[in-house]
Design a protein around this motif. Structure first.
Motif, PDB file in Angstrom:
ATOM      1  N   SER A 165     -62.270  59.871   5.541  1.00  0.00           N
ATOM      2  CA  SER A 165     -61.389  60.927   5.020  1.00  0.00           C
ATOM      3  C   SER A 165     -60.293  60.397   4.112  1.00  0.00           C
ATOM      4  O   SER A 165     -59.546  61.178   3.514  1.00  0.00           O
ATOM      5  CB  SER A 165     -60.745  61.668   6.185  1.00  0.00           C
ATOM      6  OG  SER A 165     -59.909  60.803   6.941  1.00  0.00           O
ATOM      7  N   ALA A 200     -69.575  72.605   7.866  1.00  0.00           N
ATOM      8  CA  ALA A 200     -69.936  71.950   6.612  1.00  0.00           C
ATOM      9  C   ALA A 200     -71.420  72.129   6.328  1.00  0.00           C
ATOM     10  O   ALA A 200     -72.261  71.962   7.215  1.00  0.00           O
ATOM     11  CB  ALA A 200     -69.587  70.470   6.659  1.00  0.00           C
ATOM     12  N   THR A 236     -74.150  66.836   5.438  1.00  0.00           N
ATOM     13  CA  THR A 236     -73.424  65.637   5.834  1.00  0.00           C
ATOM     14  C   THR A 236     -72.688  65.029   4.643  1.00  0.00           C
ATOM     15  O   THR A 236     -71.738  64.262   4.825  1.00  0.00           O
ATOM     16  CB  THR A 236     -74.381  64.591   6.444  1.00  0.00           C
ATOM     17  OG1 THR A 236     -75.473  64.387   5.544  1.00  0.00           O
ATOM     18  CG2 THR A 236     -74.919  65.065   7.770  1.00  0.00           C
ATOM     19  N   SER A 237     -73.084  65.377   3.426  1.00  0.00           N
ATOM     20  CA  SER A 237     -72.371  64.903   2.240  1.00  0.00           C
ATOM     21  C   SER A 237     -70.969  65.499   2.142  1.00  0.00           C
ATOM     22  O   SER A 237     -70.127  64.989   1.398  1.00  0.00           O
ATOM     23  CB  SER A 237     -73.159  65.250   0.968  1.00  0.00           C
ATOM     24  OG  SER A 237     -74.401  64.585   0.945  1.00  0.00           O
ATOM     25  N   ASP A 238     -70.724  66.591   2.871  1.00  0.00           N
ATOM     26  CA  ASP A 238     -69.408  67.234   2.886  1.00  0.00           C
ATOM     27  C   ASP A 238     -68.511  66.674   3.992  1.00  0.00           C
ATOM     28  O   ASP A 238     -67.396  67.167   4.201  1.00  0.00           O
ATOM     29  CB  ASP A 238     -69.564  68.748   3.095  1.00  0.00           C
ATOM     30  CG  ASP A 238     -70.446  69.390   2.037  1.00  0.00           C
ATOM     31  OD1 ASP A 238     -70.140  69.218   0.843  1.00  0.00           O
ATOM     32  OD2 ASP A 238     -71.438  70.051   2.399  1.00  0.00           O
ATOM     33  N   ALA A 239     -68.993  65.650   4.690  1.00  0.00           N
ATOM     34  CA  ALA A 239     -68.277  65.148   5.869  1.00  0.00           C
ATOM     35  C   ALA A 239     -66.896  64.592   5.542  1.00  0.00           C
ATOM     36  O   ALA A 239     -65.970  64.701   6.347  1.00  0.00           O
ATOM     37  CB  ALA A 239     -69.114  64.085   6.577  1.00  0.00           C
ATOM     38  N   ALA A 291     -64.535  67.521   5.351  1.00  0.00           N
ATOM     39  CA  ALA A 291     -64.401  68.084   6.694  1.00  0.00           C
ATOM     40  C   ALA A 291     -63.514  67.202   7.571  1.00  0.00           C
ATOM     41  O   ALA A 291     -62.661  67.690   8.328  1.00  0.00           O
ATOM     42  CB  ALA A 291     -65.786  68.244   7.331  1.00  0.00           C
ATOM     43  N   LYS A 292     -63.701  65.901   7.465  1.00  0.00           N
ATOM     44  CA  LYS A 292     -62.907  64.973   8.273  1.00  0.00           C
ATOM     45  C   LYS A 292     -61.456  64.956   7.827  1.00  0.00           C
ATOM     46  O   LYS A 292     -60.545  64.837   8.657  1.00  0.00           O
ATOM     47  CB  LYS A 292     -63.506  63.569   8.172  1.00  0.00           C
ATOM     48  CG  LYS A 292     -62.852  62.548   9.111  1.00  0.00           C
ATOM     49  CD  LYS A 292     -63.045  62.911  10.583  1.00  0.00           C
ATOM     50  CE  LYS A 292     -62.499  61.816  11.482  1.00  0.00           C
ATOM     51  NZ  LYS A 292     -62.611  62.162  12.912  1.00  0.00           N
ATOM     52  N   ILE A 315     -65.972  70.016  14.467  1.00  0.00           N
ATOM     53  CA  ILE A 315     -66.720  69.947  13.207  1.00  0.00           C
ATOM     54  C   ILE A 315     -68.196  70.198  13.484  1.00  0.00           C
ATOM     55  O   ILE A 315     -68.777  69.598  14.389  1.00  0.00           O
ATOM     56  CB  ILE A 315     -66.548  68.578  12.523  1.00  0.00           C
ATOM     57  CG1 ILE A 315     -65.075  68.328  12.158  1.00  0.00           C
ATOM     58  CG2 ILE A 315     -67.417  68.493  11.269  1.00  0.00           C
ATOM     59  CD1 ILE A 315     -64.822  66.944  11.550  1.00  0.00           C
ATOM     60  N   LEU A 358     -71.626  69.968  11.356  1.00  0.00           N
ATOM     61  CA  LEU A 358     -72.179  69.461  10.103  1.00  0.00           C
ATOM     62  C   LEU A 358     -73.623  69.898   9.906  1.00  0.00           C
ATOM     63  O   LEU A 358     -74.341  70.217  10.858  1.00  0.00           O
ATOM     64  CB  LEU A 358     -72.133  67.931  10.081  1.00  0.00           C
ATOM     65  CG  LEU A 358     -70.783  67.235   9.928  1.00  0.00           C
ATOM     66  CD1 LEU A 358     -70.969  65.723  10.039  1.00  0.00           C
ATOM     67  CD2 LEU A 358     -70.122  67.579   8.605  1.00  0.00           C
ATOM     68  N   ASP A 359     -74.024  69.913   8.635  1.00  0.00           N
ATOM     69  CA  ASP A 359     -75.438  70.052   8.265  1.00  0.00           C
ATOM     70  C   ASP A 359     -76.029  71.390   8.690  1.00  0.00           C
ATOM     71  O   ASP A 359     -77.080  71.453   9.323  1.00  0.00           O
ATOM     72  CB  ASP A 359     -76.251  68.894   8.857  1.00  0.00           C
ATOM     73  CG  ASP A 359     -77.541  68.649   8.075  1.00  0.00           C
ATOM     74  OD1 ASP A 359     -77.608  69.063   6.906  1.00  0.00           O
ATOM     75  OD2 ASP A 359     -78.471  68.046   8.642  1.00  0.00           O
ATOM     76  N   CYS A 410     -67.012  74.240   4.376  1.00  0.00           N
ATOM     77  CA  CYS A 410     -67.053  73.235   3.312  1.00  0.00           C
ATOM     78  C   CYS A 410     -68.460  73.215   2.723  1.00  0.00           C
ATOM     79  O   CYS A 410     -69.437  73.049   3.464  1.00  0.00           O
ATOM     80  CB  CYS A 410     -66.728  71.846   3.846  1.00  0.00           C
ATOM     81  SG  CYS A 410     -65.134  71.691   4.653  1.00  0.00           S
TER      82      CYS A 410
END
Length: 226
Positions: free
Chosen positions: A71, A95, A98-101, A104-105, A120, A122-123, A148
């Protein structure tokens, strides 16, 4: 000579304390802020602190920071952040991939610094809609949802049409070609036919967390007045 003027009362005025935005600041300037904050025992949140700049900080400053490379955030003085982990999460960050992690973090870390736990997910992008639908009952249990997504930003319209909580949309710079570093996702969020979407600027995880914190503050005020 001190090159900054700390906004001591921002938290009292706005409900969100000042953060140290590290892009555009030199390592020396960042270290100066950290050093003084240690001396006066001030908790600070540093955002957009690259791994290179973190590595270049003197060890005496580095060892005082809780740094997250994903992050690009760092926290000095963990008291509120540690307290946050003890509280039930009222905010979920959803999100698309996982590319948006990283975004998100960043949101989760800003919330953590301000004493708020979050979860969170993800995916769950709409290219495989079943992934979102598998988690939708869980998502509906949270009073505030932050989404996200990059690419075409379809998650925002779909998610907002499935929940009654306010949705804060964070377009991310994930994508290529006409995705234009997040501009397509931004325009998708702004043009959504699903009502009630609040849209942040591209990759603005800090802004999304600040909006969520202000919502919670307003809720607590209303609850206290009843």
């Amino acid at each position: 000579m001190k090159q900054y003027n700390w906004d001591q009362d921002r938290n009292k005025r706005t409900g969100v304390p000042e953060a140290v935005y590290c892009e555009g600041k030199s390592v020396e300037q960042i270290d100066c802020i950290i050093t003084e904050s240690i001396e006066v025992k001030r908790s600070i949140l540093l955002t957009r602190l690259s791994q290179e700049k973190f590595n270049a900080l003197p060890d005496v400053s580095k060892t005082q920071l809780d740094y997250c490379g994903l992050s690009k955030t760092a926290i000095l003085n963990q008291s509120q952040a540690q307290a946050a982990k003890l509280n039930p999460a009222q905010i979920v960050i959803v999100a698309a991939g996982t590319s948006d992690a990283a975004v998100a973090k960043e949101i989760a870390r800003v919330l953590e610094f301000n004493g708020q736990n979050s979860d969170i997910i993800l995916d769950v992008g709409v290219a495989g809609l079943w992934r979102l639908l598998d988690r939708i009952d869980e998502i509906r249990t949270y009073p505030i949802v932050i989404g996200c997504a990059g690419m075409e930003g379809a998650l925002f319209s779909v998610l907002a049409g499935l929940i009654d909580a306010p949705l804060i949309a964070v377009p991310t710079s994930v994508g290529y070609g006409v995705s234009a570093n997040g501009k397509t996702a931004l325009e998708s969020a702004l043009a959504s036919c699903s009502p009630g979407i609040m849209t942040m600027n591209i990759d603005n995880g800090f802004g999304a967390a600040a909006a969520a914190l202000k919502m919670l503050n307003a809720f607590h005020k209303l609850k206290g007045s009843c």
